[in-house]
Design a protein around this motif. Structure first.
Motif, PDB file in Angstrom:
ATOM      1  N   ARG A 153       0.812  -1.222   0.000  1.00  0.00           N
ATOM      2  CA  ARG A 153       0.000   0.000   0.000  1.00  0.00           C
ATOM      3  C   ARG A 153       0.843   1.269   0.000  1.00  0.00           C
ATOM      4  NH1 ARG A 153      -4.904  -0.536   4.279  1.00  0.00           N
ATOM      5  NH2 ARG A 153      -5.162   1.594   3.559  1.00  0.00           N
ATOM      6  N   SER A 154       2.039   1.207   0.603  1.00  0.00           N
ATOM      7  CA  SER A 154       2.833   2.412   0.792  1.00  0.00           C
ATOM      8  C   SER A 154       3.991   2.563  -0.194  1.00  0.00           C
ATOM      9  CB  SER A 154       3.402   2.445   2.210  1.00  0.00           C
ATOM     10  OG  SER A 154       4.335   1.392   2.396  1.00  0.00           O
ATOM     11  N   GLY A 155       4.415   1.454  -0.797  1.00  0.00           N
ATOM     12  CA  GLY A 155       5.592   1.519  -1.655  1.00  0.00           C
ATOM     13  C   GLY A 155       6.896   1.541  -0.862  1.00  0.00           C
ATOM     14  N   VAL A 156       6.814   1.214   0.430  1.00  0.00           N
ATOM     15  CA  VAL A 156       7.995   1.125   1.295  1.00  0.00           C
ATOM     16  C   VAL A 156       8.272  -0.356   1.504  1.00  0.00           C
ATOM     17  CG1 VAL A 156       8.942   1.647   3.582  1.00  0.00           C
ATOM     18  CG2 VAL A 156       7.446   3.307   2.438  1.00  0.00           C
ATOM     19  N   SER A 157       9.514  -0.762   1.400  1.00  0.00           N
ATOM     20  CA  SER A 157       9.840  -2.185   1.501  1.00  0.00           C
ATOM     21  C   SER A 157       9.492  -2.744   2.880  1.00  0.00           C
ATOM     22  CB  SER A 157      11.322  -2.427   1.221  1.00  0.00           C
ATOM     23  OG  SER A 157      12.115  -1.988   2.303  1.00  0.00           O
ATOM     24  N   ARG A 158       9.188  -4.028   2.893  1.00  0.00           N
ATOM     25  CA  ARG A 158       8.858  -4.731   4.137  1.00  0.00           C
ATOM     26  C   ARG A 158      10.001  -4.605   5.137  1.00  0.00           C
ATOM     27  NH1 ARG A 158      10.006  -9.467   6.257  1.00  0.00           N
ATOM     28  NH2 ARG A 158       8.466 -10.601   7.483  1.00  0.00           N
ATOM     29  N   SER A 159      11.235  -4.758   4.663  1.00  0.00           N
ATOM     30  CA  SER A 159      12.387  -4.691   5.566  1.00  0.00           C
ATOM     31  C   SER A 159      12.551  -3.293   6.156  1.00  0.00           C
ATOM     32  CB  SER A 159      13.665  -5.135   4.854  1.00  0.00           C
ATOM     33  OG  SER A 159      13.920  -4.320   3.735  1.00  0.00           O
ATOM     34  N   MET A 160      12.288  -2.242   5.365  1.00  0.00           N
ATOM     35  CA  MET A 160      12.392  -0.882   5.889  1.00  0.00           C
ATOM     36  C   MET A 160      11.298  -0.613   6.918  1.00  0.00           C
ATOM     37  SD  MET A 160      13.869   1.962   6.247  1.00  0.00           S
ATOM     38  CE  MET A 160      15.106   2.058   4.981  1.00  0.00           C
ATOM     39  N   ILE A 161      10.072  -1.083   6.659  1.00  0.00           N
ATOM     40  CA  ILE A 161       8.993  -0.908   7.641  1.00  0.00           C
ATOM     41  C   ILE A 161       9.379  -1.603   8.940  1.00  0.00           C
ATOM     42  CG2 ILE A 161       6.574  -1.414   8.192  1.00  0.00           C
ATOM     43  CD1 ILE A 161       6.030  -1.248   5.121  1.00  0.00           C
ATOM     44  N   SER A 162       9.941  -2.784   8.845  1.00  0.00           N
ATOM     45  CA  SER A 162      10.372  -3.516  10.025  1.00  0.00           C
ATOM     46  C   SER A 162      11.432  -2.733  10.806  1.00  0.00           C
ATOM     47  CB  SER A 162      10.907  -4.894   9.620  1.00  0.00           C
ATOM     48  OG  SER A 162      11.310  -5.619  10.756  1.00  0.00           O
ATOM     49  N   LEU A 163      12.405  -2.160  10.104  1.00  0.00           N
ATOM     50  CA  LEU A 163      13.429  -1.346  10.763  1.00  0.00           C
ATOM     51  C   LEU A 163      12.809  -0.138  11.463  1.00  0.00           C
ATOM     52  CD1 LEU A 163      16.277  -1.320   8.074  1.00  0.00           C
ATOM     53  CD2 LEU A 163      16.376  -2.377  10.349  1.00  0.00           C
ATOM     54  N   ILE A 164      11.861   0.507  10.796  1.00  0.00           N
ATOM     55  CA  ILE A 164      11.190   1.676  11.377  1.00  0.00           C
ATOM     56  C   ILE A 164      10.416   1.266  12.624  1.00  0.00           C
ATOM     57  CG2 ILE A 164       9.350   3.388  11.011  1.00  0.00           C
ATOM     58  CD1 ILE A 164      10.297   3.431   8.023  1.00  0.00           C
ATOM     59  N   GLU A 165       9.671   0.160  12.541  1.00  0.00           N
ATOM     60  CA  GLU A 165       8.866  -0.297  13.680  1.00  0.00           C
ATOM     61  C   GLU A 165       9.718  -0.724  14.871  1.00  0.00           C
ATOM     62  OE1 GLU A 165       5.976  -3.231  12.557  1.00  0.00           O
ATOM     63  OE2 GLU A 165       4.717  -1.755  11.545  1.00  0.00           O
ATOM     64  N   ARG A 166      10.963  -1.077  14.623  1.00  0.00           N
ATOM     65  CA  ARG A 166      11.867  -1.432  15.724  1.00  0.00           C
ATOM     66  C   ARG A 166      12.682  -0.229  16.191  1.00  0.00           C
ATOM     67  NH1 ARG A 166      13.165  -5.793  12.180  1.00  0.00           N
ATOM     68  NH2 ARG A 166      15.295  -5.005  12.065  1.00  0.00           N
ATOM     69  N   GLY A 167      12.507   0.911  15.534  1.00  0.00           N
ATOM     70  CA  GLY A 167      13.238   2.118  15.899  1.00  0.00           C
ATOM     71  C   GLY A 167      14.714   2.034  15.580  1.00  0.00           C
ATOM     72  N   GLU A 168      15.071   1.250  14.572  1.00  0.00           N
ATOM     73  CA  GLU A 168      16.469   1.022  14.230  1.00  0.00           C
ATOM     74  C   GLU A 168      16.960   1.870  13.063  1.00  0.00           C
ATOM     75  OE1 GLU A 168      16.948  -3.185  13.656  1.00  0.00           O
ATOM     76  OE2 GLU A 168      16.435  -3.620  15.754  1.00  0.00           O
ATOM     77  N   THR A 169      16.160   2.822  12.634  1.00  0.00           N
ATOM     78  CA  THR A 169      16.559   3.701  11.542  1.00  0.00           C
ATOM     79  C   THR A 169      15.946   5.075  11.768  1.00  0.00           C
ATOM     80  OG1 THR A 169      16.680   3.937   9.143  1.00  0.00           O
ATOM     81  CG2 THR A 169      14.610   3.079  10.028  1.00  0.00           C
ATOM     82  N   SER A 170      16.525   6.072  11.138  1.00  0.00           N
ATOM     83  CA  SER A 170      15.961   7.428  11.147  1.00  0.00           C
ATOM     84  C   SER A 170      15.358   7.667   9.777  1.00  0.00           C
ATOM     85  CB  SER A 170      17.046   8.465  11.429  1.00  0.00           C
ATOM     86  OG  SER A 170      17.558   8.315  12.717  1.00  0.00           O
ATOM     87  N   PRO A 171      14.067   7.378   9.621  1.00  0.00           N
ATOM     88  CA  PRO A 171      13.443   7.509   8.299  1.00  0.00           C
ATOM     89  C   PRO A 171      13.357   8.965   7.861  1.00  0.00           C
ATOM     90  CG  PRO A 171      11.790   7.041   9.967  1.00  0.00           C
ATOM     91  CD  PRO A 171      13.127   6.961  10.647  1.00  0.00           C
ATOM     92  N   THR A 172      13.353   9.159   6.548  1.00  0.00           N
ATOM     93  CA  THR A 172      13.209  10.503   5.989  1.00  0.00           C
ATOM     94  C   THR A 172      11.736  10.899   5.970  1.00  0.00           C
ATOM     95  OG1 THR A 172      12.929   9.703   3.725  1.00  0.00           O
ATOM     96  CG2 THR A 172      15.207  10.126   4.483  1.00  0.00           C
TER      97      THR A 172
END
Length: 190
Positions: free
Chosen positions: A31-50
């Protein structure tokens, strides 16, 4: 609020919204065009998304970008103290956004303040949402350029632009001075 705290808040909020909508990682990715792995990183707070990435997630979750900065499962309150307002810096453009509105669902209106550095630009490939997102951008200080689809606007101090967030939108500060503007957002038909 520290940047790591804001990233944790975003992580918890994305997880909450995805769970409320009963979306798998794969479904939100589609639905978002964001990769599954990136969503997972965001949900774990392991990245600073743009900001661009967060806008895609917000669109996929049928919320506004401002919703992603609210604390999860928050109790509505009529007052938002400046010291409690989440402040976040986009790692790509350097712009700083502060959610001004009280968290929760007391009102359909959200207000965000943005400090936009000199020379900065950010482009969202927004598309239609399930509920339309109406925005007004009010320039408090400086000059910015806003492009909505193919329409281009130059806004100076005191100018206000109203539009529906349903097509690609870009913000630019081509000047040598920072700009500051407020965004008022209403989801659904006003």
């Amino acid at each position: 609020m520290e940047e790591s705290d804001v990233n944790k808040r975003i992580a918890a909020r994305v997880r909450q919204l995805r769970a409320e909508r009963e979306l798998s990682l794969e479904a939100l990715a589609e639905r978002s065009g964001v990769s599954r792995s990136m969503i997972s990183l965001i949900e774990r707070g392991e990245t600073s998304p743009t900001a661009v990435l967060l806008e895609r997630l917000a669109t996929g979750l049928s919320v506004t970008l401002a919703n992603l900065f609210e604390p999860p499962a928050t109790a509505a309150t009529p007052v938002s103290r400046r010291s409690d307002q989440p402040v976040w810096r986009d790692p790509a453009s350097g712009y700083v956004r502060r959610n001004v509105s009280p968290p929760g669902t007391l009102t359909p209106i959200q207000i965000v303040e943005v400090e936009f550095p000199a020379g900065a630009s950010v482009a969202y490939d927004s598309g239609p949402r399930q509920k339309p997102a109406h925005q007004q951008v009010w320039v408090l200080d400086g000059t910015i350029e806003v492009t909505i689809g193919t329409q281009h606007y130059r806004l100076e101090t005191g100018d206000c632009l109203a539009f529906v967030l349903d097509q690609p939108t870009a913000y630019r500060n081509r000047t040598r001075k920072p700009a500051r503007y407020a965004i008022a957002i209403v989801m659904g038909t006003p």
